[in-house]
Design a protein around this motif. Structure first.
Motif, short mmCIF file in Angstrom:
data_model
loop_
_atom_site.label_atom_id
_atom_site.label_comp_id
_atom_site.label_asym_id
_atom_site.label_seq_id
_atom_site.Cartn_x
_atom_site.Cartn_y
_atom_site.Cartn_z
N UNK A 47 0.82 -1.21 0.00
CA UNK A 47 0.00 0.00 0.00
C UNK A 47 0.85 1.26 0.00
N UNK A 48 2.13 1.12 -0.34
CA UNK A 48 3.04 2.26 -0.40
C UNK A 48 3.57 2.42 -1.81
N UNK A 49 3.93 3.65 -2.17
CA UNK A 49 4.64 3.84 -3.43
C UNK A 49 6.08 3.39 -3.25
N UNK A 50 6.79 3.25 -4.37
CA UNK A 50 8.16 2.74 -4.29
C UNK A 50 9.07 3.65 -3.47
N UNK A 51 9.03 4.96 -3.62
CA UNK A 51 9.87 5.80 -2.75
C UNK A 51 9.48 5.69 -1.28
N UNK A 52 8.21 5.48 -0.99
CA UNK A 52 7.77 5.38 0.40
C UNK A 52 8.27 4.10 1.07
N UNK A 53 8.62 3.10 0.30
CA UNK A 53 9.10 1.82 0.87
C UNK A 53 10.54 1.95 1.37
N UNK A 54 11.30 2.89 0.81
CA UNK A 54 12.73 2.98 1.10
C UNK A 54 13.06 3.01 2.60
N UNK A 55 12.40 3.83 3.43
CA UNK A 55 12.77 3.85 4.85
C UNK A 55 12.59 2.50 5.55
N UNK A 56 11.64 1.70 5.08
CA UNK A 56 11.39 0.41 5.71
C UNK A 56 12.54 -0.57 5.43
N UNK A 57 13.18 -0.44 4.28
CA UNK A 57 14.26 -1.37 3.94
C UNK A 57 15.42 -1.25 4.92
N UNK A 58 15.69 -0.04 5.39
CA UNK A 58 16.79 0.16 6.33
C UNK A 58 16.48 -0.42 7.71
#
Length: 544
Positions: free
Chosen positions: A228-239
């Motif tokens: 339910x997130x856009x691709x840029x919004x996913x970035x913080x979760x990866x860290x």
């Protein structure tokens, strides 16, 4: 590529390869998977990289990414699905690839697919009384929540299914531990489990007989949130997966999106990304070294490691803004360019760190007490490491060449000369000392990589303009990267929208934790602490 296609045509006679796929892909019926999987294993494809559950809407299925420990660049994909959403069943492959044991439990936990002849169909992350399967597209979060307390019997009863002669499903239950076994709980609140990990441990006196790891105490559902997130919004979760390899995880996700969208990243940004990746690897190994030493009673070593790690955190803060999680890579490059004194600061750290490594060896490596605690403790053979998918320094300490930076070079790793740090199986045993020493050796090699890159930074800019809303073409994409703990993978299934249809992160830590049971059998309970520290797993990475 042609040789792999010929092999797939041989092992799956009559089947044609799927078109327009990143890797050679076979789409199989459920009753065909085991035969093809066994033939692939016999042909040398002994490394199951990842196993992913997917809800296709009209069916539920699994995707298998498979490689070889010898022909390391070879990678094939198998796919299967069942239209039965009420009682979905597929055949297990955990007797072919041992790492599938936990992967298949994960698929059951989130999608409800049960695997025939899998010995342990317990949930792996969610509570045993959880209602429904939250990764299904029709999951109703409001009506499907736990209503009762979990009984300890839920942890010790192993449900499974088999087929009788008529092909009907037979339900079975087995016991994890015998009636008279002495079982102790280590964790989830225990400093030596390196996070909220629960180890139910069967003992015979001080000797470990069996370990049953229980996950999920810090499960955050990042893969589900990503839908339910856009691709840029996913970035913080990866860290926040393996937070000690955060920059590398984020880099891998950026690359997966960039490669799928056809975004060309400037060389300067690629160089800086890799410098940050290697600084991240060093910082992680310093913390791992210090924690392992502290677990064995050497508090001074931990302080030394943290002291030197702070210098890396300072570099992150000055250039990216964050310390533990610099949040520096974005889709298309970097958030901003490095500071004017970046090269000097980094080179000063390289010189400083090379001297510190000598100090570490004097302080701890050559300490006779430490040596006795690590040598000949927790042997891991190369064959077992491959079967479990225990990659990274752990696998390389057993002689398994599995460095993704060499197998599938990405970003600026193609621009530098470096060697894969590998313990020679003729002179090492894959024990706790080998896993200890290989990380210190990797620090030195990371310094060599950083030195080459920072003195040759290109000047072509730090980012390119990307669309305001990033959409990937419809399809499936997979990107690998070498984190401090091994082979990290990003699987994205796109339906062409701004949100991914499915995201799966290949956790190197989950497979490392699965190695605890075979490594600790027959060892003393005090050695369990040493062995666990030598694996250097990070629990949020496994829980995701």
């Amino acid at each position: 590529m042609e040789d792999i296609k010929k092999l797939l045509a041989k092992v799956a006679s009559g089947k044609t390869l799927a078109e327009n796929t990143q890797y050679p892909t076979l789409e199989l019926e459920p009753n065909e998977v085991r035969a093809v999987a066994q033939k692939l294993k016999d042909a040398g494809f002994d490394y199951l990289i990842n196993l992913t559950g997917v809800d296709y809407g009209d069916a539920l299925g699994t995707v298998y990414h498979i490689s070889s420990s010898t022909d390391k660049t070879a990678l094939v994909v198998l796919k299967t699905k069942t239209a039965d959403r009420e009682n979905p069943v597929l055949h297990t492959v955990c007797d072919i690839w041992q790492s599938a044991n936990l992967y298949e439990r994960e698929v059951y936990d989130f999608f409800g697919i049960r695997f025939i002849n899998h010995p342990d169909m317990r949930r792996i992350f969610l509570r045993g009384d959880w209602k429904g399967f939250p990764f299904r597209k029709d999951y109703n979060e409001v009506n499907e929540t736990p209503t009762t307390n979990v009984d300890i019997d839920d942890l010790e009863t192993l449900p499974s299914i088999t087929l009788d002669r008529d092909g009907k499903i037979v339900e079975k239950n087995a016991k994890l531990f015998g009636a008279n076994e002495y079982v102790v709980n280590i964790g989830p609140q225990h400093p030596a489990t390196h996070g909220v990990l629960h180890l139910r441990t069967s003992l015979d006196g001080e000797i470990v007989k069996k370990i049953d790891p229980n996950f999920g105490y810090i499960h955050r559902g990042i893969e589900k949130l990503a839908e339910n997130l856009t691709y840029p919004q996913i970035l913080p979760y990866t860290e926040r997966l393996d937070y000690l390899s955060g920059s590398i995880n984020r880099h891998a996700f950026c690359m997966c999106v960039e490669n799928a969208a056809g975004i060309e990243v400037p060389q300067r940004a690629q160089y800086v990304r890799v410098i940050f990746d290697e600084l991240t690897r060093i910082a992680s190994h310093l913390l791992g070294w210090g924690c392992m030493a502290m677990d064995m009673g050497a508090i001074t070593a931990f302080i030394y490691g943290m002291r030197d790690r702070e210098k890396i955190m300072d570099i992150f803060e000055e250039n990216g803004g964050g310390r533990l999680m610099p949040a520096y890579s974005i889709i298309g490059g970097l958030t901003k360019d490095v500071t004017s004194g970046f090269e000097k600061t980094v080179l000063d750290f390289v010189s400083y760190m090379r001297e510190s490594i000598k100090e570490y060896h004097t302080l701890y490596t050559h300490n006779p007490i430490a040596s006795d605690r690590m040598h000949n403790v927790g042997w891991l053979t190369k064959e077992t490491a491959v079967a479990l998918g225990a990659t990274g320094p752990t696998g390389r300490a057993s002689g398994w060449s599995n460095d993704v930076r060499k197998i599938a070079p990405y970003s600026a790793y193609t621009k530098v000369n470096f060697k894969e740090i590998l313990r020679n199986t003729d002179t090492c045993k894959g024990d706790s000392f080998d896993r200890y020493i290989i990380r210190l050796d990797e620090v030195e090699e990371s310094l060599n990589i950083i030195e080459q890159l920072v003195t040759n930074l290109p000047g072509d800019g730090f980012q390119v303009k990307v669309p305001a809303i990033v959409k990937l073409p419809e399809g499936e994409y997979y990107q690998r990267a070498e984190t401090a703990r091994g082979d990290f993978g990003v699987y994205i299934k796109s339906d062409g929208n701004k949100n991914p249809y499915r995201v799966k992160f290949r956790s190197p830590c989950m497979t490392l934790i699965s190695a605890l049971d075979p490594l600790c059998k027959g060892e003393k309970i005090a050695d369990l602490i040493t062995i666990g520290a030598s694996l250097d797993y990070v629990i949020p990475c496994a829980d995701r």
